[in-house]
Design a protein around this motif. Sequence first.
Motif, PDB file in Angstrom:
ATOM      1  N   ARG A 532      -0.888  -5.623 -23.939  1.00  0.00           N
ATOM      2  CA  ARG A 532      -0.465  -4.252 -23.652  1.00  0.00           C
ATOM      3  C   ARG A 532      -0.502  -3.998 -22.156  1.00  0.00           C
ATOM      4  NH1 ARG A 532      -2.777  -2.478 -28.415  1.00  0.00           N
ATOM      5  NH2 ARG A 532      -4.800  -2.766 -27.440  1.00  0.00           N
ATOM      6  N   PHE A 533       0.649  -3.855 -21.546  1.00  0.00           N
ATOM      7  CA  PHE A 533       0.672  -3.512 -20.118  1.00  0.00           C
ATOM      8  C   PHE A 533       0.590  -1.993 -20.019  1.00  0.00           C
ATOM      9  CE2 PHE A 533       2.551  -7.667 -20.256  1.00  0.00           C
ATOM     10  CZ  PHE A 533       1.979  -8.290 -19.170  1.00  0.00           C
ATOM     11  N   PRO A 534      -0.430  -1.486 -19.306  1.00  0.00           N
ATOM     12  CA  PRO A 534      -0.601  -0.037 -19.299  1.00  0.00           C
ATOM     13  C   PRO A 534       0.608   0.687 -18.709  1.00  0.00           C
ATOM     14  CG  PRO A 534      -2.192  -1.138 -17.836  1.00  0.00           C
ATOM     15  CD  PRO A 534      -1.398  -2.203 -18.493  1.00  0.00           C
ATOM     16  N   THR A 535       0.942   1.800 -19.311  1.00  0.00           N
ATOM     17  CA  THR A 535       2.063   2.596 -18.820  1.00  0.00           C
ATOM     18  C   THR A 535       1.592   3.410 -17.626  1.00  0.00           C
ATOM     19  OG1 THR A 535       2.852   2.759 -21.053  1.00  0.00           O
ATOM     20  CG2 THR A 535       3.744   4.368 -19.505  1.00  0.00           C
ATOM     21  N   PRO A 536       2.342   3.374 -16.509  1.00  0.00           N
ATOM     22  CA  PRO A 536       1.918   4.182 -15.357  1.00  0.00           C
ATOM     23  C   PRO A 536       1.969   5.666 -15.712  1.00  0.00           C
ATOM     24  CG  PRO A 536       3.987   3.031 -14.923  1.00  0.00           C
ATOM     25  CD  PRO A 536       3.517   2.569 -16.240  1.00  0.00           C
ATOM     26  N   PRO A 537       0.907   6.414 -15.448  1.00  0.00           N
ATOM     27  CA  PRO A 537       0.887   7.807 -15.857  1.00  0.00           C
ATOM     28  C   PRO A 537       1.776   8.685 -14.976  1.00  0.00           C
ATOM     29  CG  PRO A 537      -1.131   7.237 -14.697  1.00  0.00           C
ATOM     30  CD  PRO A 537      -0.322   6.005 -14.765  1.00  0.00           C
ATOM     31  N   ASP A 538       2.116   8.213 -13.791  1.00  0.00           N
ATOM     32  CA  ASP A 538       2.906   9.012 -12.854  1.00  0.00           C
ATOM     33  C   ASP A 538       4.231   8.308 -12.583  1.00  0.00           C
ATOM     34  OD1 ASP A 538       1.538   6.877 -11.846  1.00  0.00           O
ATOM     35  OD2 ASP A 538       1.372   7.696  -9.821  1.00  0.00           O
ATOM     36  N   ALA A 539       5.252   9.102 -12.297  1.00  0.00           N
ATOM     37  CA  ALA A 539       6.555   8.495 -12.011  1.00  0.00           C
ATOM     38  C   ALA A 539       6.769   8.465 -10.501  1.00  0.00           C
ATOM     39  CB  ALA A 539       7.643   9.316 -12.661  1.00  0.00           C
ATOM     40  N   ALA A 540       7.558   7.532 -10.044  1.00  0.00           N
ATOM     41  CA  ALA A 540       7.908   7.502  -8.615  1.00  0.00           C
ATOM     42  C   ALA A 540       9.422   7.609  -8.544  1.00  0.00           C
ATOM     43  CB  ALA A 540       7.429   6.205  -7.991  1.00  0.00           C
ATOM     44  N   SER A 541       9.913   8.491  -7.670  1.00  0.00           N
ATOM     45  CA  SER A 541      11.369   8.646  -7.627  1.00  0.00           C
ATOM     46  C   SER A 541      11.976   7.738  -6.563  1.00  0.00           C
ATOM     47  CB  SER A 541      11.726  10.105  -7.372  1.00  0.00           C
ATOM     48  OG  SER A 541      10.830  10.661  -6.463  1.00  0.00           O
ATOM     49  N   PRO A 542      13.246   7.347  -6.746  1.00  0.00           N
ATOM     50  CA  PRO A 542      13.896   6.441  -5.800  1.00  0.00           C
ATOM     51  C   PRO A 542      14.023   7.076  -4.414  1.00  0.00           C
ATOM     52  CG  PRO A 542      15.278   6.877  -7.748  1.00  0.00           C
ATOM     53  CD  PRO A 542      14.104   7.768  -7.835  1.00  0.00           C
ATOM     54  N   PRO A 543      14.184   6.307  -3.368  1.00  0.00           N
ATOM     55  CA  PRO A 543      14.243   4.848  -3.364  1.00  0.00           C
ATOM     56  C   PRO A 543      12.849   4.238  -3.564  1.00  0.00           C
ATOM     57  CG  PRO A 543      14.379   5.670  -1.118  1.00  0.00           C
ATOM     58  CD  PRO A 543      14.339   6.872  -1.995  1.00  0.00           C
ATOM     59  N   ILE A 544      12.847   3.100  -4.233  1.00  0.00           N
ATOM     60  CA  ILE A 544      11.569   2.448  -4.567  1.00  0.00           C
ATOM     61  C   ILE A 544      11.217   1.385  -3.530  1.00  0.00           C
ATOM     62  CG2 ILE A 544      10.372   1.090  -6.334  1.00  0.00           C
ATOM     63  CD1 ILE A 544      10.951   3.990  -7.159  1.00  0.00           C
ATOM     64  N   LEU A 545      12.143   0.467  -3.338  1.00  0.00           N
ATOM     65  CA  LEU A 545      11.853  -0.641  -2.429  1.00  0.00           C
ATOM     66  C   LEU A 545      13.157  -1.204  -1.874  1.00  0.00           C
ATOM     67  CD1 LEU A 545       9.015  -3.030  -3.184  1.00  0.00           C
ATOM     68  CD2 LEU A 545      11.065  -4.032  -2.276  1.00  0.00           C
ATOM     69  N   GLY A 546      13.221  -1.424  -0.586  1.00  0.00           N
ATOM     70  CA  GLY A 546      14.459  -1.955  -0.023  1.00  0.00           C
ATOM     71  C   GLY A 546      14.211  -2.927   1.122  1.00  0.00           C
ATOM     72  N   PHE A 547      15.022  -3.997   1.170  1.00  0.00           N
ATOM     73  CA  PHE A 547      14.953  -4.980   2.256  1.00  0.00           C
ATOM     74  C   PHE A 547      16.174  -4.777   3.161  1.00  0.00           C
ATOM     75  CE2 PHE A 547      12.102  -8.812   1.276  1.00  0.00           C
ATOM     76  CZ  PHE A 547      11.260  -8.078   0.453  1.00  0.00           C
ATOM     77  N   THR A 548      15.944  -4.672   4.474  1.00  0.00           N
ATOM     78  CA  THR A 548      17.060  -4.555   5.416  1.00  0.00           C
ATOM     79  C   THR A 548      16.953  -5.660   6.469  1.00  0.00           C
ATOM     80  OG1 THR A 548      16.770  -2.174   5.161  1.00  0.00           O
ATOM     81  CG2 THR A 548      18.331  -2.894   6.868  1.00  0.00           C
ATOM     82  N   ASP A 549      17.929  -6.539   6.484  1.00  0.00           N
ATOM     83  CA  ASP A 549      18.029  -7.632   7.479  1.00  0.00           C
ATOM     84  C   ASP A 549      16.703  -8.362   7.671  1.00  0.00           C
ATOM     85  OD1 ASP A 549      20.618  -6.809   7.835  1.00  0.00           O
ATOM     86  OD2 ASP A 549      20.106  -5.470   9.507  1.00  0.00           O
TER      87      ASP A 549
END
Length: 758
Positions: A532-549
């Motif tokens: 059972r992978f615990p469900t995160p109780p809080d949500a995070a809104s986008p953008p989440i993660l980004g790579f630039t150059d």
Amino acid sequence: MDPRAAVASVFGDGGDETVLEYVAACVDDQFEWGQDAEDAYEAFGEMLVDSGCVPDDEAALDACRRLQRLIKGEDGNAASSGASNFRALEGGPVLLDEMNRVSVHPSEVNKIGKNMIQGLFSGDGSAEEDFSLMTEKDAAKIRKQKERTEKQEMAAFRAHQAEATKALNGMKVQVVRNTGGPAVRDLHLENFSVSNGGAELIENGNCTFAFGRRYGLVGRNGTGKTTLLRHLAQRAIKGIPENCQILHVEQEVVGDNTTAIDAVLECDTERLSLLAEEQELMEKLNASSGTAAVPAADQQHQQQIGAAAAANGTAAAAHGGAANGAAAGVADAGLAQSARLAEVGKRLLEIDAYGAKARAAAILAGLSFTSEMQEKPTKKFSGGWRMRVALARALFVEPDLLLLDEPTNHLDLHAVLWLQDYLLKWPKTLVVVSHAREFLNTVCTDVLHLHSRAITTYRGNYDTFEKTSRERVKNAKAAAEAQDMKRKHMQAFIDKFRYNANRAALVQSRIKALERLADVEVVDVDPTYIFRFPTPPDAASPPILGFTDVEFAYPGGPVLFTDLNFGLDLTSRFAIVGPNGIGKSTLLGLISGELEPTKGHVFRNPKVRLATFSQHHVDGLDLALSPLAYMCKIYPQHKEEVHRGQLSSFGIPADLAAQPMYTLSGGQKSRVAMARVTFTKPHLLLLDEPSNHLDMDAVAALVEGLALFQGGVLMVSHDQHLIESTVDELWAVENGTVKVFHGTFEDYKRRLKLMSRA
Ligand SMILES: Nc1ncnc2c1ncn2[C@@H]1O[C@H](COP(=O)(O)OP(=O)(O)OP(=O)(O)O)[C@@H](O)[C@H]1O
Ligand SMILES: Nc1ncnc2c1ncn2[C@@H]1O[C@H](COP(=O)(O)OP(=O)(O)OP(=O)(O)O)[C@@H](O)[C@H]1O
């Protein structure tokens, strides 16, 4: 006398420091040591012997008596005052709350026992509050008790490690050639038992290893597969002939200045010593004939040996013709050397000494060592690569019985495919523990199933085993149901006509028949796993993660990535694939923030929690602790019950959670690491080879757990089943960048095979 001084006087400087520290603490202690030397011997005598501080039990008891004399004086009375007394504590009231925590009167701690004292300190961080109920002195005593327990656990762990190292060192990885005795063919092992640390793993086991067959040893995590291989390698099972060479690949090669190729070649000690002798003989002969020393060079070598021997034969003959006695002696010596050189040359040819290097190089190349890597010292390789050298050595040595324990865990896909092909041509007997279905299906001719403390052999590969064993369980269940019905039916007849005189004979015969009804085979079915992978109780809104150059290179190393441009969100599900050493783990490190780009920028939403699972986390477990104590140590602000729940979410039940982790199997340790890293309820899971060590049912549970997980999953894996069932996309790492691979994992494998043939 002061306890430390007494210990030093009895044991000198020679003993294990931790153990002696512990002994001094015990001597100083009012809780543990009872009234006399015998009690002391009970408390730590075995530990003294195990750690090598004393040679045997008698010496341990003697040491305890000497300690007693030093501390208590000859007459047994205390030689010094205060803490060095051996007194048992007086009792006080014991007031336990519902968790055995709050109101324990410290003067009763010795009666409550070690486990409860651990309970006092573990878990929810409220242990400090308990001290408010105690005097400073009592609190200090309990702290000391805890320290002592930790030291004792560490000493037990060290003793275990020392024993394991001793056993491993006893196993020589060396080419052994049959010296003319009968060749070892089949092995028949009957009625054997295998246990580990008091856990009975196999009872009345029976199995046959037929020469030339390849056995897959399967079973759930912790059933005892590794322990069985160790018992075989150490010949701890009756029925293994003396001349059967067994090799268990368990430990990576030592990292030193030996090159990878030499680390493989040096296993053939006969070859090495013959080559050295040949060199020496040639130098002597060349010196006496006046010709230049011939360089040793594989194939041409043989002709050169012949030429040198011939030249020396002529020279010796010429010398022999001289009347001078000294010259005749030299000539005789020359003749003897020539004769020996010819013998050595013949034997070198017989054992294919000149082909050995090419064979070793081919094995290493198959395991993805480039020619430069083969010439690199082993100390320059990581543990995983040194493990491959160990595997290469075993394949080179070619023992009668080769024992491999999850070999694919250390290999990339390319090397796995190569190993499969290599093992298909294996000329002797192989037993391989693996949880990789594809590998087992390709390699195995038979499957040994370790289950319910017994071994059952199935002819065929893994799929056949699975089908047959499923049918066996189904048939056994049907037979049991039919038997049950028959029983009930007979019983009903007996009950109905028990008092009917006309049917007395019939009733009697039914009673007898009922007694004779044989028990049908009961096949234990494994309980179902749930991850059972615990469900995160809080949500995070986008953008989440980004790579630039993004560009990345390790300090002083080549640039591994350039122009990385991509984004992730909480629904991303992909697997990173690519050959070993290409940078897959590095990419996970850049995503998690463990590594910083050398150029460019990585954006991470600060509200997003990431969790990384890798072999590194499994290796980093504090093995002297139990899983529960470990979780309490890492996350001290949470209660023990919470940690128990988290551990059981990953298939670690209460009994395992209390065992020191060095006693756990590979798969059990992996689950503890998984429970640890997911405890923070992450939004994004970064998994580096998560299925390594997990048994197939656990991988199925992992697949299900990931399907239900409410977050993003990025994994590095070469487990086809896991990849195909959990991710939407493959990302291939190639030429310093990452690209979406448009195709299935099967397509990717096909492409790899084509590339390796090109
Ligand atoms: N001191 C001990 N007390 C109780 N159980 C022990 C002790 N030492 C070892 N064990 C148990 O012995 C078993 C040994 O497992 P082993 O490593 O042989 O299993 P395995 O089948 O190879 O597992 P895996 O598939 O995870 O590699 C484990 O279940 C472990 O918990
Ligand atoms: N800490 C480090 N310092 C220097 N070089 C490193 C370090 N870690 C990895 N490397 C090198 O970087 C390269 C990429 O390593 P990485 O572990 O990311 O590859 P990988 O594709 O995950 O390999 P594997 O499949 O073997 O796990 C390798 O050549 C490795 O030797």
